[in-house]
Design a protein around this motif. Structure first.
Motif, PDB file in Angstrom:
ATOM      1  N   SER A 262     -20.525   9.099  73.881  1.00  0.00           N
ATOM      2  CA  SER A 262     -19.954  10.014  72.890  1.00  0.00           C
ATOM      3  C   SER A 262     -19.845   9.340  71.527  1.00  0.00           C
ATOM      4  N   TYR A 263     -19.357   8.085  71.511  1.00  0.00           N
ATOM      5  CA  TYR A 263     -19.241   7.361  70.242  1.00  0.00           C
ATOM      6  C   TYR A 263     -20.616   7.058  69.644  1.00  0.00           C
ATOM      7  N   CYS A 264     -21.583   6.748  70.499  1.00  0.00           N
ATOM      8  CA  CYS A 264     -22.930   6.503  69.990  1.00  0.00           C
ATOM      9  C   CYS A 264     -23.519   7.777  69.390  1.00  0.00           C
ATOM     10  N   GLY A 265     -23.265   8.909  70.036  1.00  0.00           N
ATOM     11  CA  GLY A 265     -23.746  10.177  69.496  1.00  0.00           C
ATOM     12  C   GLY A 265     -23.127  10.483  68.144  1.00  0.00           C
ATOM     13  N   GLN A 266     -21.820  10.252  68.025  1.00  0.00           N
ATOM     14  CA  GLN A 266     -21.161  10.469  66.737  1.00  0.00           C
ATOM     15  C   GLN A 266     -21.697   9.501  65.684  1.00  0.00           C
ATOM     16  N   GLY A 267     -21.930   8.234  66.088  1.00  0.00           N
ATOM     17  CA  GLY A 267     -22.462   7.250  65.159  1.00  0.00           C
ATOM     18  C   GLY A 267     -23.861   7.610  64.692  1.00  0.00           C
ATOM     19  N   ALA A 268     -24.705   8.100  65.617  1.00  0.00           N
ATOM     20  CA  ALA A 268     -26.065   8.497  65.239  1.00  0.00           C
ATOM     21  C   ALA A 268     -26.031   9.657  64.249  1.00  0.00           C
ATOM     22  N   TRP A 269     -25.125  10.590  64.468  1.00  0.00           N
ATOM     23  CA  TRP A 269     -24.990  11.711  63.521  1.00  0.00           C
ATOM     24  C   TRP A 269     -24.551  11.208  62.148  1.00  0.00           C
ATOM     25  N   LEU A 270     -23.631  10.253  62.126  1.00  0.00           N
ATOM     26  CA  LEU A 270     -23.172   9.689  60.850  1.00  0.00           C
ATOM     27  C   LEU A 270     -24.311   8.957  60.142  1.00  0.00           C
ATOM     28  N   LEU A 271     -25.147   8.254  60.910  1.00  0.00           N
ATOM     29  CA  LEU A 271     -26.299   7.573  60.308  1.00  0.00           C
ATOM     30  C   LEU A 271     -27.264   8.575  59.686  1.00  0.00           C
ATOM     31  N   ALA A 272     -27.454   9.699  60.357  1.00  0.00           N
ATOM     32  CA  ALA A 272     -28.395  10.710  59.873  1.00  0.00           C
ATOM     33  C   ALA A 272     -27.866  11.477  58.671  1.00  0.00           C
TER      34      ALA A 272
END
Length: 671
Positions: A262-272
């Motif tokens: 879940s945190y990785c998914g949120q982090g990937a969205w923030l990167l994008a």
């Protein structure tokens, strides 16, 4: 020694039902951290527009390694092995190591008190934050008053169902939490494909680099937000007795993977999307398609409600352990259902409900509550690490391993504590004040027990056997009862509290056929049920040591029925003929239980501090469970006697007889 054998429950075995119950009871607080932790981290940087790639990777890396080092290594791999006969929590840990150093009671008291105080704040912040998530779905909750009212109603329901036991709660909440963690894992995995470079966050370099990077506007204090991801770890340890170690071992890898995804998914969205200007951003909901938001908000609301359960059930365990250790007053404890280790304490449940509701009314918003969150729990974790260090020493762990583990944990948790200190003036002082009040009660209870033991005078029963034998045959006194039973916590072999013999022989001579002196000893084992009898070479004095596990109900009358039957069948106790009875051929006479309460009176020569401690304890006892209910005597014949606390080393007050002198003038006039 008599004994009753109980069912041997499997503590290390994992089952599918236990897996679901563990999800519903243990992981609520940890499992809902993705709802608000990343939002708090982004808010601390001034929003999405100010985030860089290295910051996002560092933040996610800090989350991953905080979960790994604190939750996995410290609690799952180390602390869960420090169980006290299948019970977990800081007081169980203290029980294991208390013989090593007397001062270890200090970290135990501090850690237990701060965890109980934090347990009252956790339901308030999780439920409020969940209900606030409905603002984007319906305009009704744009008004904070509606949020507060809904939160208070949900909390009332949550505390109401505690009386039905952790098993029911786990069965209700377990399937929901399984769906919740499954959603976290699947949605996080899908969103990670937005920018697979987020997987580099597994490297701890990014976490360390972030703490010293000028890009981090919060600096060292970012740890205050990062710590939100692991606040439920202490409750995980406290709930060990509710679900068993095997179920936690099996369920934790599933839970951890889902949370990290879940945190990785949120982090990937923030990167994008870094560099964009989005106000009041919550990455957890931002990654979702618009048509899914309503369903996820409802699911997250249920999960946030469940998050409160871990601290509530953990609080019950902590208080029961503290009572056994004579750190808290007696509270009535119930054991609903058959699930391993579950218990319910009405007084604690009510106190938590009132305090939690107060937090909702005082702080009003989850943002204000988050400012007061986590400081208390960092203190608890530091205290647990202190006790764990001595546990590892006791187990013979190599010194180099102890040094690495202890120093590492102290450095990590000490950093979180220092970063959380800024929260003190932002509302955490209220939680600290509540913790200090609990510590005060613990200190009073522990110290008063030592003071009483210091001053109480004991007498040898052997020296009064002749008087007791003469009294039971003295028909000039009415028969008080066939069997008179005295319950005492101060009996050492044939030595007994002076106030008991004073009650029998002096206060009002109590003629009986048999005198019973019963001492209940609570053992470290949870399900012990044994007794030992010494009749002191008579057939009218029965000295009973009753050994009950700390999970056993202390229903003394029911145990005495078994003991009386055993003694009569073995011929050690004469049959007691009951002329009037609805039971044909009854051979056991009637019983009266006498509870002697010693009160402090006219102890002016006692040091002022000791007098203050005993007087304070007397006031606290007025609002706690009475010995009658604690020992299950509410349906028996009971007499409560109050006697002065006898101080063996306090001398009688000096006073001199005044001699009458005849006035000389009056004498002359008379003559």
């Amino acid at each position: 020694m008599g004994q009753v054998h109980l069912h041997n429950r499997s503590f290390n075995k994992a089952t599918s039902a236990g897996f679901l119950i563990a999800l519903g009871i243990v992981y609520g607080d940890i499992g809902t951290s993705p709802l608000y932790a990343m939002q708090a981290i982004v808010r601390g940087q001034g929003g999405l527009a100010n985030l860089s790639e290295s910051f996002i990777l560092g933040a996610v890396s800090l989350v991953i390694w905080t979960l790994t080092l604190i939750t996995t290594v410290k609690y799952v791999l180390i602390a869960l092995k420090a169980d006290n006969h299948h019970e977990g929590g800081i007081f169980s840990l203290f029980t294991l190591v208390r013989r090593m150093r007397k001062w270890l009671i200090i970290p135990a008291m501090i850690g237990g008190a701060t965890l109980l105080a934090d347990g009252a704040l956790t339901p308030a912040v999780t439920v409020t934050s969940a209900i606030e998530g409905l603002r984007g779905v319906t305009h009704v909750y744009s008004n904070q008053t509606a949020v507060m009212v809904t939160t208070l109603i949900i909390l009332a329901f949550l505390f109401l169902i505690q009386r039905f036991g952790a098993s029911l709660v786990g069965r209700l909440f377990g399937p929901i939490m399984f769906i919740w963690f499954g959603f976290l894992g699947v949605s996080g995995l899908i969103n990670s494909f937005l920018d697979l470079s987020i997987l580099k966050a597994i490297n701890p370099y990014y976490a360390i680099h972030l703490l010293f990077s000028p890009e981090n506007k919060a600096g060292f204090f970012i740890l205050g937000s990062i710590f939100l991801v692991t606040t439920g770890a202490e409750a995980l340890y406290s709930d060990l007795g509710h679900v068993g170690r095997g179920n936690i071992y099996v369920s934790w890898p599933f839970v951890k993977i889902c949370i990290i995804l879940s945190y990785c998914g949120q982090g990937a969205w923030l990167l994008a999307h870094r560099g964009e200007h989005i106000e009041k951003l919550n990455p957890f909901f931002a990654v979702l398609p618009d048509n899914m938001v309503i369903y996820v908000v409802i699911l997250s609301t249920l999960a946030a409600i469940i998050a409160s359960q871990a601290l509530i059930s953990g609080s019950f365990t902590l208080v029961s352990e503290a009572i056994r250790l004579k750190l808290l007053p007696l509270f009535k404890i119930y054991y609903p259902g058959q699930t391993l280790g579950q218990l319910y304490i009405p007084a604690v449940n009510f106190a938590l409900w009132v305090t939690t509701s107060f937090f909702v009314l005082y702080f009003k918003t989850s943002e204000h509550m988050e400012a007061a969150y986590s400081l208390a729990i960092t203190i608890t974790m530091l205290m647990t690490t202190t006790l764990l260090t001595y546990f590892l020493i006791q187990k013979g762990t190599p010194k180099i391993a102890i040094a690495i583990i202890s120093i590492g944990l102290f450095c990590i948790e000490g950093s979180f504590f220092a970063a959380s200190l800024v929260q003190f003036i932002n509302g955490a002082y209220i939680v600290v004040l509540i913790a200090l009040a609990i510590i005060f009660v613990m200190f009073i209870w522990n110290k008063s027990h030592k003071i009483v033991m210091k001053y109480i005078k004991s007498l040898n029963i052997n020296e009064y056997k002749n008087q007791l034998n003469a009294l039971r045959h003295d028909e000039s006194y009415d028969l008080y009862q066939t069997n008179v039973v005295y319950l005492t916590s101060k009996m050492d072999h044939e030595w007994i509290d002076r106030s008991i013999l004073y009650s029998i022989l002096d206060k009002r001579p109590k003629r009986a056929e048999c005198y019973w002196f019963v001492n209940v000893k609570v053992t470290d084992e949870p399900y012990t049920s044994e007794y030992k009898v010494d009749m002191m070479d008579t057939d009218f004095i029965v000295r009973v040591n009753l050994y009950l596990g700390f999970r056993m109900r202390q229903e003394v009358p029911r145990y005495l029925r078994t003991i009386v039957t055993d003694l009569m069948e073995s011929g050690r106790l004469p049959r007691q003929h009951q002329h009037y009875s609805i039971t044909p051929g009854r051979k056991v006479g009637d019983f009266r239980f006498v509870v002697v309460e010693e009160k402090l009176m006219n102890a002016r020569q006692m040091p002022g501090f000791e007098r203050f401690v005993l007087q304070t304890k007397a006031q606290i006892k007025k609002i706690t469970a009475s010995p009658i209910r604690w020992f299950g005597l509410q349906f028996s014949e009971v007499t409560v006697e109050t006697v002065p606390l006898v101080l063996s080393d306090v001398r009688n007050l000096e006073i001199h007889e005044r001699l009458e002198q005849v006035d000389e003038a009056e004498a002359s006039a008379t003559h």
